[in-house]
Design a protein around this motif. Structure first.
Motif: not given
Length: 53
Positions: A12-16
């Protein structure tokens, strides 16, 4: 026996991060300084067909 877990928080942090970089890129590409560009008096017809950024 080792259990495997999916790193959902990291994903999720990568996509954010990807979305934030894309937003910054789009924001900065929309800013077009009008008075700061250097103009060349010679024009090329082949380049006029390209979209103006």
């Amino acid at each position: 026996m080792a259990t495997t877990t999916t790193p959902s928080a990291a994903v999720r942090l990568d996509w954010l991060r990807v979305l934030a970089i894309a937003a910054v890129f789009l924001f900065h590409s929309a800013l077009r300084p009008t008075g700061l560009a250097v103009k060349n008096p010679t024009t090329y017809p082949a380049l006029k067909s390209l979209p103006r950024w």
